[in-house]
Design a protein around this motif. Structure first.
Motif, mmCIF file in Angstrom:
data_model
loop_
_atom_site.group_PDB
_atom_site.id
_atom_site.type_symbol
_atom_site.label_atom_id
_atom_site.label_comp_id
_atom_site.label_asym_id
_atom_site.label_seq_id
_atom_site.Cartn_x
_atom_site.Cartn_y
_atom_site.Cartn_z
ATOM 1 N N MET A 1 0.904 -1.306 0.139
ATOM 2 C CA MET A 1 -0.065 -0.037 0.032
ATOM 3 C C MET A 1 0.821 1.070 -0.073
ATOM 4 N N LYS A 2 1.903 1.233 0.667
ATOM 5 C CA LYS A 2 2.854 2.435 0.835
ATOM 6 C C LYS A 2 3.500 2.668 -0.861
ATOM 7 N N VAL A 3 3.783 1.626 -1.343
ATOM 8 C CA VAL A 3 4.404 1.644 -2.561
ATOM 9 C C VAL A 3 3.309 2.453 -3.628
ATOM 10 N N HIS A 4 1.995 2.143 -3.494
ATOM 11 C CA HIS A 4 0.882 2.937 -4.348
ATOM 12 C C HIS A 4 1.044 4.362 -4.044
ATOM 13 N N TYR A 5 1.052 4.643 -2.666
ATOM 14 C CA TYR A 5 1.212 6.177 -2.175
ATOM 15 C C TYR A 5 2.321 7.024 -2.763
ATOM 16 N N ALA A 7 4.194 6.051 -5.236
ATOM 17 C CA ALA A 7 4.158 6.111 -6.784
ATOM 18 C C ALA A 7 3.140 7.291 -7.168
ATOM 19 N N SER A 8 2.120 7.412 -6.370
ATOM 20 C CA SER A 8 1.254 8.522 -6.748
ATOM 21 C C SER A 8 1.767 9.840 -6.478
ATOM 22 N N LEU A 9 2.697 10.048 -5.640
ATOM 23 C CA LEU A 9 3.277 11.032 -5.066
ATOM 24 C C LEU A 9 4.362 11.541 -6.174
ATOM 25 N N VAL A 10 5.223 10.525 -6.701
ATOM 26 C CA VAL A 10 5.994 10.636 -7.669
ATOM 27 C C VAL A 10 5.442 11.228 -9.221
ATOM 28 N N LEU A 11 4.275 10.780 -9.368
ATOM 29 C CA LEU A 11 3.616 11.188 -10.536
ATOM 30 C C LEU A 11 3.106 12.393 -10.393
ATOM 31 N N LEU A 12 2.451 12.720 -9.151
ATOM 32 C CA LEU A 12 1.890 14.139 -8.787
ATOM 33 C C LEU A 12 3.259 15.045 -9.204
ATOM 34 N N ALA A 13 4.445 14.945 -8.603
ATOM 35 C CA ALA A 13 5.457 15.702 -8.657
ATOM 36 C C ALA A 13 6.142 15.976 -9.819
#
Length: 90
Positions: A1-5, A7-13
């Motif tokens: 689950m942490k990997v999902h978050y 990855a989301s932060l990296v995509l948003l940045a």
């Protein structure tokens, strides 16, 4: 689950990294091209002699433009008909 978050932060940045790129030419050749385009836009290198077309020249240009519409636009482009697109030499 942490990997999902993560990855989301990296995509948003990702869009923020594009802001760090400095605008402007990346090479002397590009700088020279931009200089010529600026001269053209500003009219600094424009000829002092006004160039006019004759009615016959305008008619020929219009006829070429009208004739260009006689050729149908193909649904698909046949790459073999236009030559080699691979970039290699024969």
């Amino acid at each position: 689950m942490k990997v999902h978050y993560l990855a989301s932060l990296v995509l948003l940045a990702l869009p923020l990294t594009a802001l760090a790129i400095e605008p402007g030419p990346s090479s002397p050749q590009q700088q020279e091209t931009e200089n010529w385009l600026t001269l053209q836009i500003d009219g600094q290198a424009a000829s002092l002699i006004t160039q006019k077309t004759t009615p016959a020249e305008r008619e020929q240009a219009m006829q070429r433009w009208l004739d260009s519409n006689k050729h149908p636009i193909p649904e698909y482009f046949d790459q073999k008909a236009g030559g080699d697109t691979s970039g290699g030499s024969h």
